[in-house]
Motif scaffolding. Structure first.
Motif, PDB file in Angstrom:
ATOM      1  N   LYS A 130       0.805  -1.225   0.000  1.00  0.00           N
ATOM      2  CA  LYS A 130       0.000   0.000   0.000  1.00  0.00           C
ATOM      3  C   LYS A 130       0.834   1.269   0.000  1.00  0.00           C
ATOM      4  O   LYS A 130       0.310   2.344  -0.272  1.00  0.00           O
ATOM      5  CB  LYS A 130      -1.061  -0.005   1.093  1.00  0.00           C
ATOM      6  N   GLY A 131       2.156   1.152   0.245  1.00  0.00           N
ATOM      7  CA  GLY A 131       3.030   2.305   0.025  1.00  0.00           C
ATOM      8  C   GLY A 131       2.979   2.727  -1.439  1.00  0.00           C
ATOM      9  O   GLY A 131       3.115   3.912  -1.763  1.00  0.00           O
ATOM     10  N   SER A 132       2.774   1.770  -2.336  1.00  0.00           N
ATOM     11  CA  SER A 132       2.684   2.086  -3.770  1.00  0.00           C
ATOM     12  C   SER A 132       1.385   2.807  -4.091  1.00  0.00           C
ATOM     13  O   SER A 132       1.310   3.595  -5.026  1.00  0.00           O
ATOM     14  CB  SER A 132       2.731   0.808  -4.608  1.00  0.00           C
ATOM     15  N   ALA A 133       0.353   2.501  -3.305  1.00  0.00           N
ATOM     16  CA  ALA A 133      -0.930   3.189  -3.512  1.00  0.00           C
ATOM     17  C   ALA A 133      -0.819   4.620  -2.995  1.00  0.00           C
ATOM     18  O   ALA A 133      -1.447   5.532  -3.515  1.00  0.00           O
ATOM     19  CB  ALA A 133      -2.046   2.446  -2.783  1.00  0.00           C
ATOM     20  N   TRP A 134      -0.007   4.803  -1.968  1.00  0.00           N
ATOM     21  CA  TRP A 134       0.140   6.122  -1.356  1.00  0.00           C
ATOM     22  C   TRP A 134       1.040   7.025  -2.199  1.00  0.00           C
ATOM     23  O   TRP A 134       0.811   8.228  -2.311  1.00  0.00           O
ATOM     24  CB  TRP A 134       0.694   5.960   0.065  1.00  0.00           C
ATOM     25  N   SER A 135       2.060   6.437  -2.808  1.00  0.00           N
ATOM     26  CA  SER A 135       3.008   7.202  -3.630  1.00  0.00           C
ATOM     27  C   SER A 135       2.233   7.949  -4.725  1.00  0.00           C
ATOM     28  O   SER A 135       1.396   7.362  -5.408  1.00  0.00           O
ATOM     29  CB  SER A 135       4.005   6.227  -4.246  1.00  0.00           C
ATOM     30  N   GLU A 136       2.537   9.241  -4.895  1.00  0.00           N
ATOM     31  CA  GLU A 136       1.672  10.065  -5.738  1.00  0.00           C
ATOM     32  C   GLU A 136       1.515   9.523  -7.161  1.00  0.00           C
ATOM     33  O   GLU A 136       0.416   9.397  -7.669  1.00  0.00           O
ATOM     34  CB  GLU A 136       2.193  11.503  -5.759  1.00  0.00           C
ATOM     35  N   ARG A 137       2.650   9.185  -7.797  1.00  0.00           N
ATOM     36  CA  ARG A 137       2.546   8.664  -9.160  1.00  0.00           C
ATOM     37  C   ARG A 137       2.803   7.158  -9.189  1.00  0.00           C
ATOM     38  O   ARG A 137       3.001   6.553 -10.241  1.00  0.00           O
ATOM     39  CB  ARG A 137       3.539   9.391 -10.066  1.00  0.00           C
ATOM     40  N   GLY A 138       2.832   6.552  -7.980  1.00  0.00           N
ATOM     41  CA  GLY A 138       3.162   5.131  -7.842  1.00  0.00           C
ATOM     42  C   GLY A 138       2.368   4.212  -8.761  1.00  0.00           C
ATOM     43  O   GLY A 138       2.952   3.399  -9.492  1.00  0.00           O
ATOM     44  N   ASP A 196      10.912   7.318  -2.826  1.00  0.00           N
ATOM     45  CA  ASP A 196       9.506   7.167  -3.202  1.00  0.00           C
ATOM     46  C   ASP A 196       9.390   5.984  -4.156  1.00  0.00           C
ATOM     47  O   ASP A 196      10.150   5.868  -5.116  1.00  0.00           O
ATOM     48  CB  ASP A 196       9.020   8.445  -3.875  1.00  0.00           C
ATOM     49  N   VAL A 197       8.434   5.120  -3.905  1.00  0.00           N
ATOM     50  CA  VAL A 197       8.376   3.865  -4.658  1.00  0.00           C
ATOM     51  C   VAL A 197       8.093   4.086  -6.142  1.00  0.00           C
ATOM     52  O   VAL A 197       8.717   3.464  -7.007  1.00  0.00           O
ATOM     53  CB  VAL A 197       7.390   2.855  -3.999  1.00  0.00           C
ATOM     54  N   GLY A 198       7.214   5.017  -6.452  1.00  0.00           N
ATOM     55  CA  GLY A 198       6.884   5.278  -7.862  1.00  0.00           C
ATOM     56  C   GLY A 198       8.089   5.819  -8.624  1.00  0.00           C
ATOM     57  O   GLY A 198       8.489   5.295  -9.662  1.00  0.00           O
ATOM     58  N   GLU A 199       8.676   6.877  -8.064  1.00  0.00           N
ATOM     59  CA  GLU A 199       9.824   7.509  -8.732  1.00  0.00           C
ATOM     60  C   GLU A 199      10.989   6.532  -8.831  1.00  0.00           C
ATOM     61  O   GLU A 199      11.738   6.535  -9.799  1.00  0.00           O
ATOM     62  CB  GLU A 199      10.255   8.776  -7.966  1.00  0.00           C
ATOM     63  N   THR A 200      11.128   5.667  -7.812  1.00  0.00           N
ATOM     64  CA  THR A 200      12.237   4.717  -7.808  1.00  0.00           C
ATOM     65  C   THR A 200      12.064   3.658  -8.892  1.00  0.00           C
ATOM     66  O   THR A 200      13.012   3.355  -9.624  1.00  0.00           O
ATOM     67  CB  THR A 200      12.374   4.067  -6.411  1.00  0.00           C
ATOM     68  N   VAL A 201      10.875   3.093  -9.018  1.00  0.00           N
ATOM     69  CA  VAL A 201      10.715   2.061 -10.063  1.00  0.00           C
ATOM     70  C   VAL A 201      10.820   2.679 -11.455  1.00  0.00           C
ATOM     71  O   VAL A 201      11.247   2.020 -12.402  1.00  0.00           O
ATOM     72  CB  VAL A 201       9.405   1.233  -9.940  1.00  0.00           C
ATOM     73  N   GLU A 202      10.482   3.945 -11.546  1.00  0.00           N
ATOM     74  CA  GLU A 202      10.637   4.636 -12.830  1.00  0.00           C
ATOM     75  C   GLU A 202      12.124   4.672 -13.228  1.00  0.00           C
ATOM     76  O   GLU A 202      12.484   4.335 -14.357  1.00  0.00           O
ATOM     77  CB  GLU A 202      10.058   6.053 -12.663  1.00  0.00           C
ATOM     78  N   LEU A 203      12.971   5.019 -12.253  1.00  0.00           N
ATOM     79  CA  LEU A 203      14.412   5.057 -12.546  1.00  0.00           C
ATOM     80  C   LEU A 203      14.956   3.647 -12.780  1.00  0.00           C
ATOM     81  O   LEU A 203      15.817   3.429 -13.632  1.00  0.00           O
ATOM     82  CB  LEU A 203      15.164   5.731 -11.396  1.00  0.00           C
TER      83      LEU A 203
END
Ligand code: ADP
Ligand code: MG
Length: 596
Positions: A242-250, A345-352
């Motif tokens: 659910k951290g991924s749900a919370w991450s803004e662009r996750g 941040d999980v979203g930004e991190t998986v993007e990179l």
């Protein structure tokens, strides 16, 4: 004409000027009480909703909140108000407030505050408290409230002067939403609520806090290490929490990550819908096998706590590698060493990470994928058999069949709570978008249902009018906060609650067996039993809502379609199911006791 004074135009102008000066002086010296200063600060800091129960000494705070344009929702139990505030924070990304009275009122929120902090959801609880000069003398409802809150909150504080209120409010906002979110407690002594400041200009308001916290990402070198580990894995598994749900662009970024890498994924209950449950990369039906045999898990905003069996054997491979992505550094190496800790941040991190992987895709025709798909298919068949068995009284799976059908055709925000009702609901009710499922969560809290439902109802009313709120609860779970149906009636929220009623906690006994109980009920009624086939539908009707009693699949289907036609106020669908209905047999008990 004698002494008649002739008023000249210039005199008139002077007088008017004098009046204007006095008026503006009065204005700039506007007196203000603590309640209004507090409400004004909350509004300035972006608070939109306040759930609470008023009484001495915070009635004025509730009134001031309304006067300053905050939406106030009067609840029936402080726990529910607290659950509602935190769910609202999670759904909107903006902290909401729970307002309660001193002593017992404040203490009733403790389970809610702990629930918010353990779920990493932001919220602010404001508790009235004894006048400061009565402290330690046995004041009315006196209790060490700040100390009591501290264990369950990220932060707790109490302003002691009116001038300090703005600073405390801004810090409360910041502490609950920056870093890892959680609950914050603000204590408001009664004397502060009512005392006045002569001149409002003596208050220094703090400028509004940006509600999108700063975002960080891991350094490139460590992302490169993670990419190497992913490329080497034979049996990788992405776990979305659910951290991924919370991450803004996750949600967008994780969906892109999964699509581009073709990694099989599982969602935790709170992570459902970040990537659609209907995405073919989901291996949810093969959950046990996937976690047991994975040689690498990429843990995206999820903790290796009891929900994920601590990441330990027998549920996980003892040599499993872990690429963990979290905003909280203290979470790394919890229970299992993090092979590569990615702090950010999980979203930004998986993007990179996706860019670092440079077009890498996991082979869909690999042995691992084939095994997962075969296992998914096998488990689906077993569940389908139970779903197709429409014998009365219904089993859980059959009762969920028309509910699932409804969810697939509508945009639904699901609130799901109970024991089997929740476990089975997690697999039977798909989520295709994020933050559309609220359940007992990390703390396993029963009683959250109708509080969450209220938040969901207002959220949909104000932000997502096409979304329907559907609560599916066990009969026991419903009982913890059933009185909030009256709140839902009062605010005219079109919330539908389905109770899967098996007459007890886990399971009860039916009316026939109930009649056979003789003697003293305190010794002879099974501890798990509640009233057999209790008419909760009638309770909803009595409070001003709609009630339906149903038994069969077609009846449930019809009831669900009818329920939302009412448009206003709650509908309760009381589904009588078999008292002996159980979950599909599992290889391991749901709570794997640690052997390590
Ligand atoms: P689940 O119940 O889905 O397993 P948890 O609540 O246990 O999820 O874990 C969520 C984790 O996500 C927490 O450790 C929290 O610190 C982390 N988290 C929250 N927001 C973010 C974010 N934006 N980026 C990365 N991690 C986050
Ligand atoms: Mg039950």
């Amino acid at each position: 004409m004698g002494d008649f004074k002739v008023i000249k135009n210039t005199d008139m102008a002077d007088e008017m000027r004098q009046d204007a000066i006095e008026f503006s002086l009065k204005r700039s010296r506007k007196t203000m009480d603590g309640a209004n200063i507090l409400a004004k600060c909350l509004k300035q800091q972006g608070v939109e909703y306040m759930f609470g129960i008023v009484g001495f000494p915070i009635i004025e705070v509730g009134m001031a909140a309304q006067a300053h344009g905050i939406k106030y929702v009067g609840c029936r139990n402080e726990q529910s108000a607290c659950y509602a505030a935190q769910a609202m924070g999670y759904l909107t990304g903006k902290p909401a407030v729970c307002l309660v009275v001193s002593g017992p009122g404040m203490l009733h929120t403790i389970a809610g505050l702990a629930n918010a902090t353990l779920n990493c959801w932001p919220m602010i609880c404001i508790g009235g408290s004894t006048d400061m000069d009565q402290e330690s003398r046995g004041g009315f409802q006196e209790f060490p409230q700040v100390e009591s809150a501290r264990l369950s909150c990220k932060y707790a504080s109490r302003p002691t002067t009116l001038q300090a209120i703005p600073v405390h409010v801004e810090k409360a906002m910041r502490m609950c939403i920056y870093g890892r979110p959680g609950a914050v407690y603000l204590d408001m002594p009664g004397n502060l609520v009512l005392s006045r400041i002569e001149n409002e200009s003596d208050i220094s308001y703090v400028s509004p806090l940006p509600l999108n916290p700063p975002v960080s990402v891991p350094p490139q070198g460590i992302l490169a290490q993670a990419a190497v580990v992913i490329k080497q894995a034979q049996r990788p598994l992405l776990i979305v929490g659910k951290g991924s749900a919370w991450s803004e662009r996750g949600p967008t970024q994780l969906t892109q990550f999964a699509t581009s890498t073709q990694l099989p994924f599982l969602a935790t209950p709170g992570g459902k819908g970040v990537i659609s449950d209907l995405n073919p990369l989901s291996v949810a039906p093969a959950r046990s096998l996937a976690i047991k045999e994975a040689d690498l898990i990429i843990l995206a905003g999820a903790r290796l706590n009891w929900i994920l069996h601590f990441g330990l054997p027998p549920r996980f491979d003892k040599n499993v590698k872990v690429i963990q992505i979290d905003i909280c550094a203290e979470e790394f190496n919890q229970n299992v060493a993090s092979t590569v800790p990615l702090l950010g941040d999980v979203g930004e991190t998986v993007e990179l990470l996706r860019r670092e992987l440079d077009g890498f895709t996991f082979n869909k025709s690999s042995e691992w994928f084939r095994k997962l798909i075969a296992n998914s298919d096998k488990n689906r068949t077993v569940v389908q058999r139970m779903t197709d068995d429409h014998t009365l009284p219904l089993n859980y799976y059959a009762a969920y069949d028309p509910i699932r059908e409804f969810i697939l055709k509508n945009d639904v925000l699901i609130v799901n709570e109970g024991a089997n009702t929740m476990d089975i609901g997690r697999t039977m009710m798909p989520n295709v978008i994020p933050r559309r499922r609220l359940d007992a969560g990390t703390f396993g809290t029963m009683g959250v249902g109708l509080g969450y439902a209220m938040a969901a109802g207002f959220y949909c009313r104000d932000y997502s009018p096409a979304t329907k709120v559907l609560v599916v609860q066990g009969d026991s779970a419903f009982g913890f906060s059933g009185m909030e149906l009256e709140t839902i009636v009062r605010y005219e929220l079109p919330i539908v609650t389905v109770i899967l009623n098996n007459s007890g906690i886990y399971r009860g006994i039916g009316p026939e067996d109930w009649k056979c109980i003789e003697g003293d009920k305190t010794t002879n009624v099974p501890v798990l039993s509640l009233s057999p086939e209790c008419r909760y539908d009638k309770m909803c009707e009595a409070l001003g809502g709609h009630g339906l009693l149903v038994h069969s699949v077609p009846e449930i289907r019809r009831a669900l379609n009818e329920a939302y036609n009412y448009k206003s106020g709650p509908t309760l669908i009381n589904v009588i199911i078999a008292t002996e209905s159980e979950r599909k047999a599992q290889e391991h008990n749901w709570l794997t006791r640690s052997k390590v």
